[in-house]
Design a protein around this motif. Sequence first.
Motif, PDB file in Angstrom:
ATOM      1  N   PRO A   1       0.792  -1.224   0.000  1.00 51.43           N
ATOM      2  CA  PRO A   1       0.000   0.000   0.000  1.00 51.43           C
ATOM      3  C   PRO A   1       0.828   1.279   0.000  1.00 51.43           C
ATOM      4  N   VAL A   2       2.052   1.238   0.521  1.00 51.06           N
ATOM      5  CA  VAL A   2       2.853   2.457   0.628  1.00 51.06           C
ATOM      6  C   VAL A   2       4.151   2.414  -0.178  1.00 51.06           C
ATOM      7  N   TYR A   3       4.507   1.269  -0.719  1.00 51.52           N
ATOM      8  CA  TYR A   3       5.738   1.131  -1.502  1.00 51.52           C
ATOM      9  C   TYR A   3       5.452   0.465  -2.847  1.00 51.52           C
ATOM     10  N   ASP A   4       6.050   0.981  -3.913  1.00 48.16           N
ATOM     11  CA  ASP A   4       6.142   0.223  -5.151  1.00 48.16           C
ATOM     12  C   ASP A   4       7.240  -0.824  -4.981  1.00 48.16           C
ATOM     13  N   LEU A   5       7.184  -1.896  -5.778  1.00 50.30           N
ATOM     14  CA  LEU A   5       8.100  -3.026  -5.628  1.00 50.30           C
ATOM     15  C   LEU A   5       8.830  -3.295  -6.929  1.00 50.30           C
ATOM     16  N   ILE A   6      10.162  -3.315  -6.869  1.00 50.54           N
ATOM     17  CA  ILE A   6      10.990  -3.703  -8.008  1.00 50.54           C
ATOM     18  C   ILE A   6      11.920  -4.822  -7.571  1.00 50.54           C
ATOM     19  N   VAL A   7      11.953  -5.911  -8.334  1.00 48.71           N
ATOM     20  CA  VAL A   7      12.862  -7.031  -8.072  1.00 48.71           C
ATOM     21  C   VAL A   7      14.097  -6.849  -8.947  1.00 48.71           C
ATOM     22  N   TRP A   8      15.292  -7.020  -8.351  1.00 54.42           N
ATOM     23  CA  TRP A   8      16.545  -6.862  -9.099  1.00 54.42           C
ATOM     24  C   TRP A   8      17.464  -8.021  -8.736  1.00 54.42           C
ATOM     25  N   SER A   9      17.702  -8.906  -9.693  1.00 52.75           N
ATOM     26  CA  SER A   9      18.487 -10.113  -9.437  1.00 52.75           C
ATOM     27  C   SER A   9      19.691 -10.180 -10.362  1.00 52.75           C
ATOM     28  N   GLN A  10      20.789 -10.704  -9.842  1.00 53.73           N
ATOM     29  CA  GLN A  10      22.046 -10.790 -10.586  1.00 53.73           C
ATOM     30  C   GLN A  10      22.089 -12.058 -11.438  1.00 53.73           C
ATOM     31  N   THR A  11      21.038 -12.261 -12.218  1.00 51.69           N
ATOM     32  CA  THR A  11      20.974 -13.380 -13.153  1.00 51.69           C
ATOM     33  C   THR A  11      20.363 -12.884 -14.448  1.00 51.69           C
ATOM     34  N   ARG A  12      20.269 -13.768 -15.419  1.00 55.56           N
ATOM     35  CA  ARG A  12      19.707 -13.372 -16.707  1.00 55.56           C
ATOM     36  C   ARG A  12      18.187 -13.259 -16.640  1.00 55.56           C
ATOM     37  N   TRP A  13      17.618 -12.537 -17.604  1.00 51.09           N
ATOM     38  CA  TRP A  13      16.202 -12.201 -17.555  1.00 51.09           C
ATOM     39  C   TRP A  13      15.309 -13.428 -17.466  1.00 51.09           C
ATOM     40  N   HIS A  14      15.561 -14.446 -18.291  1.00 50.40           N
ATOM     41  CA  HIS A  14      14.638 -15.590 -18.291  1.00 50.40           C
ATOM     42  C   HIS A  14      14.675 -16.335 -16.966  1.00 50.40           C
ATOM     43  N   ILE A  15      15.807 -16.268 -16.249  1.00 48.56           N
ATOM     44  CA  ILE A  15      15.885 -16.889 -14.929  1.00 48.56           C
ATOM     45  C   ILE A  15      15.065 -16.080 -13.924  1.00 48.56           C
ATOM     46  N   VAL A  16      15.221 -14.754 -13.964  1.00 47.62           N
ATOM     47  CA  VAL A  16      14.468 -13.890 -13.059  1.00 47.62           C
ATOM     48  C   VAL A  16      12.965 -14.074 -13.279  1.00 47.62           C
ATOM     49  N   GLU A  17      12.560 -14.023 -14.537  1.00 51.36           N
ATOM     50  CA  GLU A  17      11.143 -14.152 -14.865  1.00 51.36           C
ATOM     51  C   GLU A  17      10.592 -15.499 -14.402  1.00 51.36           C
ATOM     52  N   SER A  18      11.356 -16.558 -14.606  1.00 47.87           N
ATOM     53  CA  SER A  18      10.896 -17.892 -14.210  1.00 47.87           C
ATOM     54  C   SER A  18      10.719 -17.992 -12.699  1.00 47.87           C
ATOM     55  N   LYS A  19      11.656 -17.432 -11.949  1.00 46.20           N
ATOM     56  CA  LYS A  19      11.591 -17.527 -10.488  1.00 46.20           C
ATOM     57  C   LYS A  19      10.387 -16.780  -9.926  1.00 46.20           C
ATOM     58  N   ILE A  20      10.203 -15.538 -10.345  1.00 47.19           N
ATOM     59  CA  ILE A  20       9.088 -14.769  -9.776  1.00 47.19           C
ATOM     60  C   ILE A  20       7.743 -15.317 -10.235  1.00 47.19           C
ATOM     61  N   THR A  21       7.734 -15.979 -11.398  1.00 44.39           N
ATOM     62  CA  THR A  21       6.504 -16.623 -11.847  1.00 44.39           C
ATOM     63  C   THR A  21       6.202 -17.844 -10.995  1.00 44.39           C
ATOM     64  N   LEU A  22       7.200 -18.711 -10.783  1.00 49.88           N
ATOM     65  CA  LEU A  22       7.000 -19.915  -9.988  1.00 49.88           C
ATOM     66  C   LEU A  22       6.634 -19.588  -8.541  1.00 49.88           C
ATOM     67  N   LEU A  23       7.191 -18.485  -8.024  1.00 47.75           N
ATOM     68  CA  LEU A  23       6.894 -18.090  -6.649  1.00 47.75           C
ATOM     69  C   LEU A  23       5.513 -17.462  -6.502  1.00 47.75           C
ATOM     70  N   GLY A  24       4.842 -17.221  -7.615  1.00 50.08           N
ATOM     71  CA  GLY A  24       3.513 -16.624  -7.562  1.00 50.08           C
ATOM     72  C   GLY A  24       3.527 -15.124  -7.338  1.00 50.08           C
ATOM     73  N   MET A  25       4.673 -14.473  -7.593  1.00 53.00           N
ATOM     74  CA  MET A  25       4.790 -13.044  -7.332  1.00 53.00           C
ATOM     75  C   MET A  25       4.154 -12.188  -8.427  1.00 53.00           C
ATOM     76  N   LEU A  26       3.870 -12.769  -9.571  1.00 56.64           N
ATOM     77  CA  LEU A  26       3.281 -11.993 -10.666  1.00 56.64           C
ATOM     78  C   LEU A  26       1.754 -12.059 -10.667  1.00 56.64           C
TER      79      LEU A  26
END
Length: 376
Positions: free
Chosen positions: A235-260
């Motif tokens: 409610p009070v913060y926007d959220l940005i995820v920043w990971s030291q891996t390649r894009w398809h890895i980042v996208e896969s992880k946040i998708t599997l975790l249900g964050m999207l």
Amino acid sequence: MDTSSSNVPVKRSHSESSCNEAYTTENLIQQPAALDSLPETAEVEDEMVRESVLIDVVWRGSEQYPLRIPKYATILSVKALLEELTGVDAESQKLLGLVRGQLPRDSDTLVGLGVSSGTRVRLVGTPLCDRLQPREGLSGSGLWESEMPPGPSDDAISGGLARMARSQVLSTDWQMQLQRIVEDTEIRVLNAPRAGRKLVVLDLDYTLFDCKNVSGNVTDMARPGLHEFLAAIYPVYDLIVWSQTRWHIVESKITLLGMLTHPHYKITTALDISSMLTIHALRNGREVDHQVKPLEFIWTRFPDHYCRQNTIHIDDLSRNFALNWQNGLKIRAFKRADTQPRTDTELYKLARYLLHISALPSLEALDHSQWHSYKN
């Protein structure tokens, strides 16, 4: 808010400055009453477990990786997890046994292929470290092991030693790198920034996610309280995820975790290693080159929403704060979730701290190194 009478740690020195988005008492978001008043997320997580399948991946004849994965996951998501566990890059992997007589496409989903629980899959592939020799002077064992420190582990350093271990930047070459990255790097905006919100930048591996959890159960890989934490501060913060891996890895992880797809919060965007830059620094008494996450990249790309005064960067590695120490908040690493009791409470404590400071017009005066000692 008068910080002199609060429990919030404040830096001794503070330079007055402003950003494009003015924060006044009129446009501040009201702080949620308590973390305990969050909407229930247990039902969401239970649904994720029910909607999953167990596949038994065999590699090199004897190594086994039982993966419990949401049935809507793509083959690329499965490969992303296996890349973390085995070091075989996703592009080189072949998964035999999912489809009779042929290899599945990366875009195929487990449910679309009709994969059922108990399916046995054979992984064919060689780790990149076995195929390529690292370049001279390059530390680490490969792209998937991007979090290996150039010196002593950050977890072994605390208090005054942690301050001594900070990377002292020795060159200004990073400024040219930053300009090039700002100009060339594409940002996939998942949800538009919201007016009047501050920003939390979140590391992924070992901050929100145990990427080396050999159990392969996505539910266990997530840090305890992950969804409650994000829902509490959203409610009070926007959220940005920043990971030291390649894009398809980042996208896969946040998708599997249900964050999207979670109903109680949204991710503004996710950044990968292409948005990072390398600095030459003095760290732990020796000169090293290591990568950092420059918050200036975000501030430049979103100048009407985010700036130095309203951004907090949360990471388990303090070296990632090298260019923005005043914005960094170091959290304990979340590792070995498969063998240790799930007693980690970092995210619950962090949510209370972030909610407590959220009404401040500026966060620049805060000393986030003392966040863990904050008491309600």
